[in-house]
Design a protein around this motif. Structure first.
Motif, short mmCIF file in Angstrom:
data_model
loop_
_atom_site.label_atom_id
_atom_site.label_comp_id
_atom_site.label_asym_id
_atom_site.label_seq_id
_atom_site.Cartn_x
_atom_site.Cartn_y
_atom_site.Cartn_z
N ILE A 1 0.81 -1.22 0.00
CA ILE A 1 0.00 0.00 0.00
C ILE A 1 0.84 1.27 0.00
CG2 ILE A 1 -1.94 -1.14 1.15
CD1 ILE A 1 -1.16 0.34 3.72
N ALA A 2 2.14 1.15 0.30
CA ALA A 2 2.98 2.34 0.44
C ALA A 2 4.29 2.16 -0.32
CB ALA A 2 3.25 2.64 1.92
N VAL A 3 4.19 1.77 -1.59
CA VAL A 3 5.39 1.43 -2.36
C VAL A 3 6.30 2.65 -2.52
CG1 VAL A 3 4.26 -0.45 -3.56
CG2 VAL A 3 4.20 1.81 -4.57
N ARG A 4 7.59 2.45 -2.28
CA ARG A 4 8.55 3.53 -2.45
C ARG A 4 8.95 3.70 -3.92
NH1 ARG A 4 10.29 5.88 1.90
NH2 ARG A 4 11.85 6.93 0.63
N GLN A 5 8.95 2.58 -4.66
CA GLN A 5 9.30 2.58 -6.07
C GLN A 5 8.29 1.75 -6.83
OE1 GLN A 5 11.74 4.34 -7.56
NE2 GLN A 5 12.39 5.21 -5.60
N PRO A 6 8.03 2.06 -8.09
CA PRO A 6 7.05 1.27 -8.84
C PRO A 6 7.48 -0.19 -8.97
CG PRO A 6 7.96 3.05 -10.20
CD PRO A 6 8.61 3.15 -8.87
N PRO A 7 6.56 -1.13 -8.74
CA PRO A 7 6.92 -2.55 -8.86
C PRO A 7 7.20 -2.98 -10.29
CG PRO A 7 4.58 -2.28 -8.42
CD PRO A 7 5.18 -0.93 -8.27
N THR A 8 6.99 -2.10 -11.24
CA THR A 8 7.39 -2.39 -12.62
C THR A 8 8.88 -2.14 -12.86
OG1 THR A 8 6.69 -0.14 -13.17
CG2 THR A 8 5.12 -1.91 -13.60
N ALA A 9 9.54 -1.46 -11.89
CA ALA A 9 10.97 -1.16 -12.02
C ALA A 9 11.81 -1.81 -10.93
CB ALA A 9 11.20 0.36 -12.01
N TRP A 10 11.21 -2.03 -9.77
CA TRP A 10 11.94 -2.58 -8.62
C TRP A 10 11.14 -3.72 -8.00
CZ3 TRP A 10 16.72 -1.11 -6.63
CH2 TRP A 10 17.31 0.02 -7.25
N MET A 11 11.86 -4.72 -7.49
CA MET A 11 11.26 -5.77 -6.67
C MET A 11 11.60 -5.50 -5.21
SD MET A 11 11.87 -9.36 -8.70
CE MET A 11 10.82 -10.21 -7.49
N PHE A 12 10.62 -5.75 -4.35
CA PHE A 12 10.85 -5.60 -2.91
C PHE A 12 9.95 -6.56 -2.14
CE2 PHE A 12 8.56 -2.18 -4.96
CZ PHE A 12 7.29 -2.22 -4.37
N PRO A 13 9.99 -7.86 -2.48
CA PRO A 13 9.17 -8.83 -1.74
C PRO A 13 9.68 -9.01 -0.31
CG PRO A 13 10.66 -9.96 -3.21
CD PRO A 13 10.80 -8.50 -3.52
N ASN A 14 8.74 -9.32 0.59
CA ASN A 14 9.15 -9.59 1.96
C ASN A 14 9.48 -11.07 2.14
OD1 ASN A 14 6.14 -9.49 1.59
ND2 ASN A 14 6.15 -10.47 3.60
N VAL A 15 10.46 -11.34 2.98
CA VAL A 15 10.87 -12.71 3.26
C VAL A 15 10.30 -13.22 4.58
CG1 VAL A 15 12.98 -12.45 1.92
CG2 VAL A 15 13.04 -11.98 4.37
N ASP A 16 9.63 -12.33 5.31
CA ASP A 16 9.03 -12.73 6.58
C ASP A 16 7.87 -11.80 6.90
OD1 ASP A 16 10.21 -10.35 7.43
OD2 ASP A 16 11.04 -11.20 9.26
N LEU A 17 7.17 -12.13 7.96
CA LEU A 17 6.14 -11.28 8.55
C LEU A 17 6.03 -11.66 10.02
CD1 LEU A 17 3.67 -9.33 8.56
CD2 LEU A 17 2.27 -11.29 7.86
#
Length: 254
Positions: A183-199
């Motif tokens: 909901i609060a992406v710092r960069q567009p997901p079309t240019a950068w990946m930032f998946p989480n590895v935990d929660l």
């Protein structure tokens, strides 16, 4: 499926890859499996107060099995472990601490200010940022226009978590928490990946109702790591916190 096996629908498909499961409903399913494990034992008066999920690999959009065991029994503190498997391979490991349920109303306090009601807010089409059946199934209502790295929003869905089975308010609530990273992406997901590895979720109160409130801040560091930090709310006010560790990397040039 049987009591330990579940088959996802297209409404669980992921935002990074539609052939994968979005982790959010799988997290809720794991809590549902923990609820079923606890229901098979005498009532201990314990409440789930922390659950930490480690995502071990690709979450294929396929049948999964959830196994739960008690690894530290106790009268006032208990530790459970749940493992989700796809094609026989562990893809998520979760550990949940349960603490004694006592009346501490006289000393309760602290925490964030309650959020404005979602009924007063306009929906935001999160599909403008993310693809996937899971995102398309959501009703997202931000308190203000989403900003890079900073958004507060209510999330809900009309879809049930498990067809034909009653699901606790806690499992339904947790099934929406992993949405925070989107909901609060710092960069567009079309240019950068930032998946989480935990929660990891810490709760000081049991959430209730169909809305999950996410007051979210996303931070990217300079060496490929990031953190998504969220204050969690239900309609009555704050209920706890969530943290997600991100692996940040540019998408390969087309």
């Amino acid at each position: 499926m049987d009591e330990h096996r579940y088959k996802p629908t297209t409404h669980a498909s992921g935002a990074w890859d539609p052939d994968e499961q979005h982790f959010s409903p799988l997290a809720g399913l794991i809590v549902h499996a923990i609820d079923r494990h606890l229901a098979a034992h005498p009532d201990t008066g314990l409440r789930l107060s922390r659950i930490s999920f480690d995502i071990l690999g690709r979450l294929a959009l396929d049948e999964c099995e959830v196994q739960v065991e008690t690894i530290r029994p106790g009268r006032t503190i208990e530790l459970l472990e749940a493992v989700a498997l796809i094609a026989g391979r562990p893809v998520v490991r979760a550990r949940a601490w349960l603490l004694a349920d006592n009346d501490t109303t006289a000393v309760a306090g602290g925490g964030a200010t309650p959020l404005r009601s979602p009924e007063t807010l306009d929906p935001w089409p999160m599909t403008s940022v993310w693809p996937g059946g899971y995102i398309a199934s959501l009703d997202v209502r931000p308190l203000a226009p989403p900003q890079p790295g900073r958004t507060t929003a209510w999330i809900s869905t009309r879809l049930g978590l498990v067809a034909g089975q009653p699901v606790s308010p806690l499992a339904s609530f947790v099934a929406l928490v992993d949405t925070a990273n989107g909901i609060a992406v710092r960069q567009p997901p079309t240019a950068w990946m930032f998946p989480n590895v935990d929660l990891t979720i810490h709760l000081h109160r049991r959430p209730e109702g169909r809305w999950t409130g996410l007051d979210t801040t996303v931070t990217f560091g300079p060496t490929g790591q990031g953190v998504t930090s969220t204050v969690l709310h239900d309609l009555a006010g704050p209920v706890g916190h969530a943290q997600q560790m991100l692996t940040v990397r540019p998408l390969p040039a087309a």
